[in-house]
Design an enzyme around this catalytic site. Structure first.
Site, PDB file in Angstrom:
ATOM      1  N   TYR A 395       0.846  -1.194   0.000  1.00  0.00           N
ATOM      2  CA  TYR A 395       0.000   0.000   0.000  1.00  0.00           C
ATOM      3  C   TYR A 395       0.878   1.239   0.000  1.00  0.00           C
ATOM      4  O   TYR A 395       1.822   1.311   0.792  1.00  0.00           O
ATOM      5  CB  TYR A 395      -0.813   0.107   1.290  1.00  0.00           C
ATOM      6  CG  TYR A 395      -1.797  -0.978   1.609  1.00  0.00           C
ATOM      7  CD1 TYR A 395      -3.151  -0.793   1.336  1.00  0.00           C
ATOM      8  CD2 TYR A 395      -1.411  -2.157   2.240  1.00  0.00           C
ATOM      9  CE1 TYR A 395      -4.088  -1.766   1.672  1.00  0.00           C
ATOM     10  CE2 TYR A 395      -2.340  -3.133   2.581  1.00  0.00           C
ATOM     11  CZ  TYR A 395      -3.676  -2.926   2.297  1.00  0.00           C
ATOM     12  OH  TYR A 395      -4.603  -3.885   2.638  1.00  0.00           O
ATOM     13  N   HIS A 475     -10.033   2.521   2.289  1.00  0.00           N
ATOM     14  CA  HIS A 475      -9.605   3.434   3.360  1.00  0.00           C
ATOM     15  C   HIS A 475      -9.939   4.877   3.025  1.00  0.00           C
ATOM     16  O   HIS A 475      -9.155   5.792   3.264  1.00  0.00           O
ATOM     17  CB  HIS A 475      -8.099   3.277   3.614  1.00  0.00           C
ATOM     18  CG  HIS A 475      -7.722   1.912   4.076  1.00  0.00           C
ATOM     19  ND1 HIS A 475      -6.442   1.422   4.026  1.00  0.00           N
ATOM     20  CD2 HIS A 475      -8.472   0.925   4.606  1.00  0.00           C
ATOM     21  CE1 HIS A 475      -6.421   0.183   4.509  1.00  0.00           C
ATOM     22  NE2 HIS A 475      -7.645  -0.148   4.860  1.00  0.00           N
ATOM     23  N   ASN A 517      -3.876   1.148   8.347  1.00  0.00           N
ATOM     24  CA  ASN A 517      -5.312   0.907   8.193  1.00  0.00           C
ATOM     25  C   ASN A 517      -6.010   1.798   9.219  1.00  0.00           C
ATOM     26  O   ASN A 517      -5.607   1.848  10.374  1.00  0.00           O
ATOM     27  CB  ASN A 517      -5.618  -0.572   8.435  1.00  0.00           C
ATOM     28  CG  ASN A 517      -4.619  -1.487   7.756  1.00  0.00           C
ATOM     29  OD1 ASN A 517      -3.429  -1.422   8.068  1.00  0.00           O
ATOM     30  ND2 ASN A 517      -5.070  -2.308   6.861  1.00  0.00           N
TER      31      ASN A 517
HETATM   32  N1  6FA Z   1      -9.694  -0.359   8.659  1.00  0.00           N
HETATM   33  C1  6FA Z   1      -8.765  -0.771   9.537  1.00  0.00           C
HETATM   34  O1  6FA Z   1      -8.299   0.017  10.355  1.00  0.00           O
HETATM   35  N2  6FA Z   1      -8.326  -2.073   9.525  1.00  0.00           N
HETATM   36  C2  6FA Z   1      -8.790  -2.991   8.628  1.00  0.00           C
HETATM   37  O2  6FA Z   1      -8.347  -4.151   8.636  1.00  0.00           O
HETATM   38  C3  6FA Z   1      -9.774  -2.584   7.710  1.00  0.00           C
HETATM   39  N3  6FA Z   1     -10.295  -3.451   6.811  1.00  0.00           N
HETATM   40  C4  6FA Z   1     -11.333  -3.057   6.029  1.00  0.00           C
HETATM   41  C5  6FA Z   1     -11.966  -4.007   5.207  1.00  0.00           C
HETATM   42  O3  6FA Z   1     -11.490  -5.240   5.179  1.00  0.00           O
HETATM   43  C6  6FA Z   1     -13.074  -3.634   4.435  1.00  0.00           C
HETATM   44  C7  6FA Z   1     -13.710  -4.642   3.537  1.00  0.00           C
HETATM   45  C8  6FA Z   1     -13.585  -2.297   4.531  1.00  0.00           C
HETATM   46  C9  6FA Z   1     -14.796  -1.859   3.756  1.00  0.00           C
HETATM   47  C10 6FA Z   1     -12.958  -1.361   5.346  1.00  0.00           C
HETATM   48  C11 6FA Z   1     -11.832  -1.731   6.090  1.00  0.00           C
HETATM   49  N4  6FA Z   1     -11.199  -0.823   6.924  1.00  0.00           N
HETATM   50  C12 6FA Z   1     -10.216  -1.240   7.776  1.00  0.00           C
HETATM   51  C13 6FA Z   1     -11.593   0.598   6.948  1.00  0.00           C
HETATM   52  C14 6FA Z   1     -12.438   0.984   8.165  1.00  0.00           C
HETATM   53  O4  6FA Z   1     -13.346  -0.040   8.504  1.00  0.00           O
HETATM   54  C15 6FA Z   1     -13.174   2.273   7.841  1.00  0.00           C
HETATM   55  O5  6FA Z   1     -12.216   3.252   7.507  1.00  0.00           O
HETATM   56  C16 6FA Z   1     -13.997   2.788   9.010  1.00  0.00           C
HETATM   57  O6  6FA Z   1     -14.939   1.832   9.431  1.00  0.00           O
HETATM   58  C17 6FA Z   1     -14.712   4.070   8.640  1.00  0.00           C
HETATM   59  O7  6FA Z   1     -15.361   4.593   9.782  1.00  0.00           O
HETATM   60  P1  6FA Z   1     -16.522   5.661   9.652  1.00  0.00           P
HETATM   61  O8  6FA Z   1     -17.032   5.917  11.013  1.00  0.00           O
HETATM   62  O9  6FA Z   1     -16.052   6.787   8.853  1.00  0.00           O
HETATM   63  O10 6FA Z   1     -17.659   4.984   8.746  1.00  0.00           O
HETATM   64  P2  6FA Z   1     -18.315   3.534   8.709  1.00  0.00           P
HETATM   65  O11 6FA Z   1     -18.511   3.208   7.285  1.00  0.00           O
HETATM   66  O12 6FA Z   1     -17.578   2.589   9.569  1.00  0.00           O
HETATM   67  O13 6FA Z   1     -19.730   3.763   9.413  1.00  0.00           O
HETATM   68  C18 6FA Z   1     -20.785   4.471   8.832  1.00  0.00           C
HETATM   69  C19 6FA Z   1     -22.069   4.029   9.504  1.00  0.00           C
HETATM   70  O14 6FA Z   1     -23.127   4.891   9.129  1.00  0.00           O
HETATM   71  C20 6FA Z   1     -22.499   2.621   9.115  1.00  0.00           C
HETATM   72  O15 6FA Z   1     -22.872   1.920  10.271  1.00  0.00           O
HETATM   73  C21 6FA Z   1     -23.699   2.866   8.185  1.00  0.00           C
HETATM   74  O16 6FA Z   1     -24.645   1.812   8.214  1.00  0.00           O
HETATM   75  C22 6FA Z   1     -24.252   4.131   8.754  1.00  0.00           C
HETATM   76  N5  6FA Z   1     -25.001   4.966   7.809  1.00  0.00           N
HETATM   77  C23 6FA Z   1     -24.594   5.364   6.583  1.00  0.00           C
HETATM   78  N6  6FA Z   1     -25.508   6.155   6.016  1.00  0.00           N
HETATM   79  C24 6FA Z   1     -26.517   6.275   6.902  1.00  0.00           C
HETATM   80  C25 6FA Z   1     -27.751   6.976   6.881  1.00  0.00           C
HETATM   81  N7  6FA Z   1     -28.104   7.743   5.827  1.00  0.00           N
HETATM   82  N8  6FA Z   1     -28.585   6.858   7.939  1.00  0.00           N
HETATM   83  C26 6FA Z   1     -28.224   6.092   9.009  1.00  0.00           C
HETATM   84  N9  6FA Z   1     -27.062   5.416   9.076  1.00  0.00           N
HETATM   85  C27 6FA Z   1     -26.212   5.504   8.043  1.00  0.00           C
HETATM   86  C1  ABL Z   2      -7.831  -3.605   5.217  1.00  0.00           C
HETATM   87  O1  ABL Z   2      -7.557  -2.565   5.809  1.00  0.00           O
HETATM   88  C2  ABL Z   2      -8.343  -3.528   3.845  1.00  0.00           C
HETATM   89  O2  ABL Z   2      -9.276  -2.487   3.718  1.00  0.00           O
HETATM   90  C3  ABL Z   2      -8.965  -4.810   3.350  1.00  0.00           C
HETATM   91  O3  ABL Z   2      -9.071  -4.692   1.956  1.00  0.00           O
HETATM   92  C4  ABL Z   2      -8.123  -6.004   3.755  1.00  0.00           C
HETATM   93  O4  ABL Z   2      -8.744  -7.228   3.382  1.00  0.00           O
HETATM   94  C5  ABL Z   2      -8.020  -6.024   5.260  1.00  0.00           C
HETATM   95  N1  ABL Z   2      -7.613  -4.780   5.800  1.00  0.00           N
HETATM   96  C6  ABL Z   2      -7.031  -7.088   5.751  1.00  0.00           C
HETATM   97  O5  ABL Z   2      -5.739  -6.773   5.357  1.00  0.00           O
HETATM   98  C7  ABL Z   2      -8.685  -7.685   2.031  1.00  0.00           C
HETATM   99  C8  ABL Z   2      -8.882  -9.196   2.023  1.00  0.00           C
HETATM  100  O6  ABL Z   2      -7.798  -9.819   2.669  1.00  0.00           O
HETATM  101  C9  ABL Z   2      -9.011  -9.711   0.597  1.00  0.00           C
HETATM  102  O7  ABL Z   2      -9.330 -11.074   0.581  1.00  0.00           O
HETATM  103  C10 ABL Z   2     -10.092  -8.927  -0.130  1.00  0.00           C
HETATM  104  O8  ABL Z   2     -10.108  -9.323  -1.495  1.00  0.00           O
HETATM  105  C11 ABL Z   2      -9.845  -7.449  -0.034  1.00  0.00           C
HETATM  106  O9  ABL Z   2      -9.747  -7.060   1.329  1.00  0.00           O
HETATM  107  C12 ABL Z   2     -10.981  -6.650  -0.659  1.00  0.00           C
HETATM  108  O10 ABL Z   2     -10.700  -5.274  -0.663  1.00  0.00           O
END
Ligand code: 6FA
Ligand code: ABL
Length: 540
Positions: A395, A475, A517
């Site tokens: 990244y 992110h 992250n």
């Molecule tokens: N961040 C990390 O630090 N470590 C990780 O390993 C990591 N992995 C991932 C990952 O694997 C995926 C697939 C994704 C999508 C994100 C990952 N992230 C990781 C990033 C991290 O989760 C996000 O940066 C973080 O959750 C963002 O926090 P926020 O508070 O900015 O926003 P959220 O999306 O968490 O929450 C928004 C909430 O608002 C949700 O519960 C949603 O349902 C709600 N909401 C949205 N619109 C709304 C509306 N109009 N009315 C009511 N509720 C609403």
């Molecule tokens: C993160 O912060 C990333 O947002 C995710 O994309 C990441 O997971 C997790 N942490 C873990 O490192 C990956 C999965 O390991 C993959 O299998 C998947 O295809 C990918 O997220 C999708 O964005």
């Protein structure tokens, strides 16, 4: 009814805010569009092998990779065209839970923060007290399935990286590696759901309303009067009012918050005009004379990331996580059910590393790596042993100069309008150089073979032809940046410019990409943000 504070969304930002506002004795309403996640919050979605326990898909770290391999993924927001969690906890209910205490650079003036934010330490300390990180999440204190960490460490040891406990020295991010750290507690997903939410929900002055979507804020010019929801049982036209000095805090995420603003007549005119043309949303807009022109959706960044796939004979790819839902290895499943120990207590990552890199524009960019068993995809024409595959995701992090824009389309789906990766070619150059540097010593690690890209593809070609969507790291930050009037959306109190009582505390206000992250940085930011909101006079 009415409420002192209405908090919209329960992700990394919203849950911290809800807890601290209710702790301060305010009358708080928390609105979340999704439903329960962890078993402790009423969630019930579990595989057959967990029947009879209260453990769900969201509780069990080892089920993380199944978030992407499920036929009924009800947790993803269906009206955002990148991955986003629409469930209690937002992203923190479904993410990989990699958890880093923020370095000072995450809140520095150089990275776009107002000077009043630079001392994040008291707030980061509050976060650590509530939610300590662990790099050994299994309840027996042992680490499991660590071959990928050993192999990646062997590679980095050839390159003068230091082996550290990453969260012990958050500011040391140049040529270091360490075990992956997580926001897990007792072998289960925790994050803000198992901590901040649990104290918030017990307070009688806090009301939690799930399955409720906020459509727009209701306002008279600069004064917000309440929010309009999709639930007409909550009030006339679904409107929920504020007390006379009341405030709204948006925490709907980097995509969700901008959409609410557009639907409230706040943002660039082109976006508000899309809302105006929508038969349902248009009539709820304030008159055009009250539209507030702010750069909502602009200045967006996300780490560009590139996967490198390897094989090594020592690696156990764990069937690429494809069996963990329907047919987990019996001993591992039994061990986890018994006391939340073993392989299922980890999410997939095993090791992380960082280094700093100079660019020809004189700027420093940081490169992060995450190593895990398995791979999202393999592209090679050569035979390879699928049971030995592992991925290092590289990244580009703090220092990236590329920016994009997010917005809505005619269906009001939130999406990138300008993709934020590699809009500056120097970002791409630096990432390519970082990948080449990393790969120099592959030949010196016995048995380690790079299979994607394979040896008929150069690194330049691999990166240049990488599918753009594949660069997404989930992110997203910056769509409602904090900063100076004229160039930003919120002021140093997190208040939306041009309004009296509308605040934003979620990833969208973070002006530049954090070092790791981001959910740790977002929670530390929310601790500081909510303290500033409570300190700002004029509120309830
Ligand atoms: N961040 C990390 O630090 N470590 C990780 O390993 C990591 N992995 C991932 C990952 O694997 C995926 C697939 C994704 C999508 C994100 C990952 N992230 C990781 C990033 C991290 O989760 C996000 O940066 C973080 O959750 C963002 O926090 P926020 O508070 O900015 O926003 P959220 O999306 O968490 O929450 C928004 C909430 O608002 C949700 O519960 C949603 O349902 C709600 N909401 C949205 N619109 C709304 C509306 N109009 N009315 C009511 N509720 C609403
Ligand atoms: C993160 O912060 C990333 O947002 C995710 O994309 C990441 O997971 C997790 N942490 C873990 O490192 C990956 C999965 O390991 C993959 O299998 C998947 O295809 C990918 O997220 C999708 O964005």
């Amino acid at each position: 009814i009415p409420y002192d504070y209405i908090v919209v969304g329960t992700g990394a930002g919203g849950l911290v805010v809800a807890d601290r506002l209710s702790e301060a004795g305010k009358k708080v309403l928390v609105l979340e569009r999704g439903g329960p996640s962890l078993g402790s919050t009423g969630g019930t979605y579990q595989p057959a092998w967990l029947q009879g326990t209260s453990l769900t898909k969201f509780d069990v770290p080892g089920l993380f990779e199944t978030m992407f391999q499920d036929s009924n993924p009800f947790w993803w927001c269906k009206d955002i065209n990148v991955f986003a969690g629409c469930i209690l906890g937002g992203g923190t209910a479904i993410n990989g839970a990699l958890y880093w205490y923020p370095p000072d650079s995450d809140f520095s003036v150089a990275n776009g923060w107002p000077r009043s934010w630079a001392n994040h330490h008291p707030y980061t300390a509050k976060l650590k007290a509530r939610l300590p990180a662990t790099d050994h999440p299994s309840t027996d204190g042992k680490r499991y399935l660590m071959q990928v960490a050993d192999v990646t460490a062997a590679l980095l040891n050839k390159q003068n990286y230091a082996n550290i406990t990453i969260n012990d020295v958050p500011d040391w991010k140049d040529h270091v590696y360490g075990y992956s750290a997580f926001s897990f507690i007792n072998g289960k997903r925790a994050g803000p759901i198992a901590t901040y939410y649990q104290t918030a929900i017990k307070r009688p002055n806090l009301t939690y309303q799930q399955y409720t979507t906020v459509l727009n804020v209701v306002r008279d010019g600069s004064k917000i009067l309440g929010v309009r929801t999709n639930d007409t049982s909550l009030g006339p036209d679904g409107v929920i009012p504020l007390t006379p000095k009341g405030r709204v805090v948006l925490a709907a995420g980097a995509y969700g918050t901008p959409r609410i603003l557009f639907r409230s007549g706040i943002g660039p005119t082109d976006m508000i005009n899309i809302v105006k043309n929508d038969p349902a949303a248009g009539p709820a807009l304030p008159p055009e004379s009250q539209w507030i022109d702010l750069p909502v959706g602009e200045n967006v960044s996300d780490n560009p990331s590139i996967n490198l796939v390897f094989t090594h004979p020592s690696v156990d790819a764990y069937e690429n996580w494809a069996q963990v839902w329907t047919a987990p290895r019996p001993a591992d499943a039994a061990q986890y059910i018994k006391d939340q120990s073993g392989i299922f207590a980890h999410a997939s990552p095993r090791l992380n590393f960082w280094r700093a890199m100079g660019g020809r524009d004189g700027k420093t960019r940081w490169l992060q790596g995450t190593a895990r068993p398995g791979a999202a995809s393999v592209t090679t024409s050569y035979p390879y042993n699928v049971s030995n595959i592992m991925t290092i995701t590289t990244y580009l992090s703090t220092g990236i100069t590329s920016r994009g824009r997010i917005g809505i389309d005619a269906a009001l789906t939130a999406r990138p309008l300008v993709e934020p990766w590699f809009t500056d070619p120097i970002d791409k150059e630096v990432l390519i150089r970082g990948i080449k540097d990393l790969l120099v010593n592959v030949k010196d690690v016995p048995g380690l073979t790079l299979i994607t890209p394979d040896n008929t593809t150069t690194i330049d070609d691999y990166v240049n032809s990488y599918p753009t969507g594949g660069l997404n790291s989930n992110h997203w930050v910056g769509s409602c940046s904090i900063g100076a009037k004229g160039s930003a959306v919120v002021d140093e109190w997190t208040k939306v410019y041009g309004t009296d009582n509308l605040f934003i505390i979620d990833a969208s206000i973070i002006p530049t990409i954090p070092m790791g992250n981001p959910h740790g940085t977002i929670m530390a930011m929310a601790e500081q943000g909510v303290a500033k909101v409570l300190a700002l006079s004029g509120g309830p």
